[in-house]
Design an enzyme around this catalytic site. Structure first.
Site, PDB file in Angstrom:
ATOM      1  N   LYS A  33      -5.482 -12.543  11.137  1.00  0.00           N
ATOM      2  CA  LYS A  33      -6.435 -13.604  10.759  1.00  0.00           C
ATOM      3  C   LYS A  33      -7.746 -13.487  11.549  1.00  0.00           C
ATOM      4  O   LYS A  33      -8.842 -13.546  11.003  1.00  0.00           O
ATOM      5  CB  LYS A  33      -5.778 -14.964  11.012  1.00  0.00           C
ATOM      6  CG  LYS A  33      -6.710 -16.138  10.964  1.00  0.00           C
ATOM      7  CD  LYS A  33      -7.169 -16.432   9.563  1.00  0.00           C
ATOM      8  CE  LYS A  33      -8.216 -17.520   9.554  1.00  0.00           C
ATOM      9  NZ  LYS A  33      -8.560 -17.966   8.216  1.00  0.00           N
ATOM     10  N   CYS A  68     -15.124 -21.212  10.597  1.00  0.00           N
ATOM     11  CA  CYS A  68     -14.182 -20.094  10.750  1.00  0.00           C
ATOM     12  C   CYS A  68     -14.854 -18.893  11.397  1.00  0.00           C
ATOM     13  O   CYS A  68     -14.554 -18.525  12.523  1.00  0.00           O
ATOM     14  CB  CYS A  68     -13.645 -19.677   9.379  1.00  0.00           C
ATOM     15  SG  CYS A  68     -13.037 -21.070   8.446  1.00  0.00           S
TER      16      CYS A  68
END
Ligand code: SAJ
Length: 433
Positions: free
Chosen positions: A205, A259
């Site tokens: 991720k 993010c």
């Protein structure tokens, strides 16, 4: 493994769509949130998040009776943790919510349960942080209950589709945990489900978003080089991308959102000695708002007392999300330098900021302006006709930080247009515009 009932902790951008999707696929779901207002809104059938299709999906799930909303977890077959991991002072990951959600599960954890962490987290969080908390129940991770990390990878604006169609990585602390995670997500995931270890999944991720950040940083550096050398970076990128193995991303006013502008710091925090490139890329992208402020400063000579129409505040085109937005940073910096900033954000008219004011219409932003700057390539802003703008303002200085406007058309309408990444001695006849 079979899952009749699950708890999803955190009813935010990821948890709410995930809970709703499980519920509409026949699983009984308890959606848990610690924020009383969020719980009340959802219990009344409302949705506090703007995401295309989410309201309809949530309401279908809620009305079916499969989805209930509660301030605390209940006994379940599986628990999914989907809480935020913001960062605190010094660019350090703030695991407070992951810790408190894990603690909230402890009283309800039973033999044979599965716990999945979805929140973006520094490497080893599942093993070093979550497992020890859950083991306070007296049960042992990997022996008495399953534990896995599975990152969400959905793009805001397309969450509902990507949740189902994207490939899903499941990282178990052991094989049985990975298998249990795969069985759970197979309820609705149509993309490939790939099993690995928990720490690999955590790294995957962070690597995805770091890769993107570093690539945007090089595009931003190319834009600075092009401006210095009298080149149009947009034309140069288009030409370089004709190479079959090159795909340069777009430069712009900076990298925002919750993010990509955050996750690379998790690597830097965890291993500062190994991450000079990642840290530098972050700093390059964080300095990009300053480049746009400098463009305005040089176009207007002095910012003090100048009225600037800022067009677009969101962190990227056609969303209403202003978190970590470089456009907000630019508007604030301009105001700090004495400019009178009037911002127009068509998707979030009710936003409020201490340092600058918000216009309710494009006309209001343009009226009395000395300069205008396009900071987000929202469709309604990209498509404004320069002749209409010319009729609504005396300003003839325009800055385009996102390659949204056709330079020739704006110049023909009487504007002096400066584009990010385009050198002043660049011959406009050779551009692709
Ligand atoms: N940006 C550029 N140039 C580009 C592309 C983006 O300057 O060429 C800027 C955008 O304007 C924006 C920022 O980067 O300010 C991030 O936007 P984005 O669309 O690249 O990504 P996010 O933050 O909306 O979503 C990302 C996605 N990650 C990747 O594409 C690797 C998504 O898949 C993740 O699920 C999400 O982060 C997340 O939750 O981590």
């Amino acid at each position: 493994m079979n899952f009749d009932k699950i708890c999803v902790l955190g009813m935010g951008y990821i948890g709410l769509p995930t809970a709703s999707t499980f519920a509409t696929h026949g699983v009984r779901v308890v959606g848990v949130d610690v924020n009383r207002q969020v719980v009340e809104t959802l219990q009344n059938g409302g949705v506090h998040i703007h995401e295309p299709g989410l309201r309809t999906l949530f309401q279908a799930a809620y009305k079916s009776g499969n989805l209930t909303i509660s301030p605390q977890p209940e006994e379940s077959d599986a628990f999914i943790i989907a809480v935020p991991t913001p960062f605190k002072e010094g660019k350090k990951a703030d695991l407070e919510f992951v810790v408190s959600a894990s603690e909230a599960i402890v009283p309800y954890l039973k033999q044979g349960n599965l716990v999945v962490l979805e929140s973006t987290s520094p490497p080893r969080t599942t093993i070093d942080v979550v497992a020890p908390i859950l083991e306070k129940s007296g049960l042992k991770a990997g022996e008495d209950f399953h534990l896995a990390y599975s990152p969400e990878r959905v793009l805001p604006g397309q969450i509902l589709r990507e949740l189902i169609d994207n490939a899903r990585v499941i990282g178990g602390i052991d094989k049985a945990s990975s298998d249990a995670g795969r069985d759970l997500y197979a309820t609705f995931v149509r993309g490939e489900i790939i099993c690995t270890t928990a720490t690999t999944a955590e790294m995957v991720k962070l690597m995805e978003n770091t890769y993107r950040d570093v690539n945007i940083a090089i595009a931003n550096e190319f834009s600075r080089l092009a401006a210095r050398f009298g080149v149009d970076v947009w034309e140069a990128i288009e030409l370089a991308n004709r190479h079959p193995r090159v795909e340069i991303l777009n430069p712009g006013p900076g990298v925002g959102g919750h993010c990509i502008s955050v996750d690379p710091w998790f690597f830097v925090e965890a291993a500062p000695d190994l991450t000079p490139l990642i840290a530098t890329a972050r700093n390059v992208n964080d300095a990009q708002p300053q480049v746009v402020v400098d463009m305005l400063q040089s176009a207007l000579t002095d910012l003090s007392g100048k009225r600037i129409a800022v067009l677009g505040l969101a962190y990227k085109p056609d969303v209403d999300d202003l978190r970590e937005s470089p456009a907000v940073e630019i508007a604030s910096q301009l105001a700090e330098k004495g400019a009178i900033v009037v911002a127009y954000e068509p998707y979030k008219l009710d936003a409020q900021f201490p340092k600058f004011s918000m216009a309710q219409t494009l006309e209001e932003a343009l009226s009395g302006a000395d300069a205008l700057v396009l900071l987000v390539a929202h469709a309604p802003l990209k498509n404004i006709a320069p002749e209409d703008v010319a009729a609504k303002t005396k300003a003839r200085i325009a800055i385009d930080a996102v390659n949204g406007w056709d330079a020739a058309a704006w110049q023909a309408a009487g504007f002096s247009l400066s584009r990010l990444g385009v050198g002043t001695d660049h011959n406009p006849l050779s551009t692709t515009h």
